[in-house]
Scaffold this active site. Sequence first.
Site, PDB file in Angstrom:
ATOM      1  CB  SER A  48     -18.653   1.866  -1.889  1.00 43.81           C
ATOM      2  OG  SER A  48     -18.669   3.233  -1.583  1.00 43.81           O
ATOM      3  CB  ALA A  49     -21.674   4.262   1.591  1.00 45.67           C
ATOM      4  CE1 TYR A  85     -15.564   2.455  -6.799  1.00 44.29           C
ATOM      5  CE2 TYR A  85     -16.642   3.908  -5.536  1.00 44.29           C
ATOM      6  CZ  TYR A  85     -15.857   3.013  -5.581  1.00 44.29           C
ATOM      7  OH  TYR A  85     -15.475   2.370  -4.313  1.00 44.29           O
ATOM      8  CE  LYS A 103     -16.246  -0.997  -5.790  1.00 39.30           C
ATOM      9  NZ  LYS A 103     -15.320  -2.099  -5.483  1.00 39.30           N
ATOM     10  NE  ARG A 159     -15.916  15.735  -3.583  1.00 40.28           N
ATOM     11  CZ  ARG A 159     -15.104  15.039  -2.984  1.00 40.28           C
ATOM     12  NH1 ARG A 159     -13.697  15.030  -3.254  1.00 40.28           N
ATOM     13  NH2 ARG A 159     -15.806  14.162  -2.085  1.00 40.28           N
ATOM     14  CB  ILE A 192      -8.988  -1.241   2.175  1.00 43.68           C
ATOM     15  CG1 ILE A 192      -9.679   0.047   2.232  1.00 43.68           C
ATOM     16  CG2 ILE A 192      -9.685  -2.407   3.113  1.00 43.68           C
ATOM     17  CD1 ILE A 192     -11.003   0.345   1.810  1.00 43.68           C
TER      18      ILE A 192
END
Length: 338
Positions: A126-127, A150, A154, A293, A14
């Site tokens: 992040s969403a 992770y 955030k 998953r 990004i």
Amino acid sequence: MMGTVLVTGGAGYIGSHACAALIEAGYQVVVLDNFCNSSPVALKRVGEICVTPPICVQGDVRDRDCLDKIFHAHTITAVLHFAGLKAVGESVDLPLEYYDNNVVSSLVLLAAMQQAGVTNIVFSSSATVYGDPPSVPIREDFALSPTSPYGRSKLMVEDILADWHVANPNWSVCRLRYFNPVGAHPSGLIGEDPQGFPNNLMPFVAQVAVGEREKLFVFGDDYATADGTGVRDYIHVMDLVEGHVVALEYICRQPGLHTINLGTGNGVSVLDMVKAFEHASGQSVPYEIVKRRPGDIAACWADPRLAETLLQWTASRSLAQMCEDAWRWQQGNPRGYA
Ligand code: NAD
Ligand code: UDP
């Protein structure tokens, strides 16, 4: 000239597209990247796309001396903070690395910015901070419950930024929550270059289409969605980085703490994506349905209205364009930047 922006993680997927968009909009760009998940070639390519190349510094955001030198050498007006580790699965195995890289880098960066008198920051959230949402589309005021180290890293940085803003109300802080960035620059010169086995859907599909991998494994077809496969809000990386440029302009005239979703508002299933990619590439994408998953959610898409109201920005590129641009990048660079 619109001023100089420090882009941490500017060699990444990004970040490299953001550099191109910022330079295009008239900014000067200084990149700080340690290349732990990227290649200096990405920045060379940005230099081919743009009239003025970004200035590159190889270093770690946690290195205070390195930051102080940058702020001393350049008159930085704002920071876009992309640097960090981003693999959800890996964060479960390496939580300390994730908290150290993602949280400590942000603390060191804020302290260095304060000393340098730089008060504008845009943070890549992040969403994933929403966890499994009670309903879709997801608004910014939904409850937050990330489910991985992770995601929690955030959210920790989001909370630190909020506390920091209470103590420093003259600052302008923007927390951008990205949905699923995909696609590539239309030149085909920069794009996503995952190391090893791709975790994300689009790069995996692209590698199957180009013949690097035999088939896609679809993680479950028994979700409560129209075709049973997972639904996400894929957003073209060019739309995403244009959203950053307008967010930057907005926060520079509007001090405050801003929290904004960047998504399209459209839900796309795994099988929709396969079909769209087959159409864009003219290649078949064989797939096999396998079990879910662990940790995946059924559906996640943004309510993008706040971005539209505050920034007058909406994502405009179609799913077909996302696939065409990803395919151009994949075909021209079957092994990424290597
Ligand atoms: P990326 O891995 O391609 O880019 C991150 C860049 O930061 C890399 O160039 C890496 O070398 C660099 N970096 C990492 N730690 C560093 C450190 N301590 N010091 C200096 N450089 C460092 O990832 P990306 O997809 O471009 O993501 C950019 C940001 O957006 C990340 O913070 C990520 O968490 C966030 N984000 C990404 C997605 C996504 O799906 N790609 C979604 C939501 C949020
Ligand atoms: N997915 C899949 N096969 C893959 C990678 C992803 O079926 O090889 C599915 C995944 O289960 C999810 C969607 O594609 O429903 C998007 O996954 P990705 O990892 O790209 O994004 P995230 O789940 O983090 O939003």
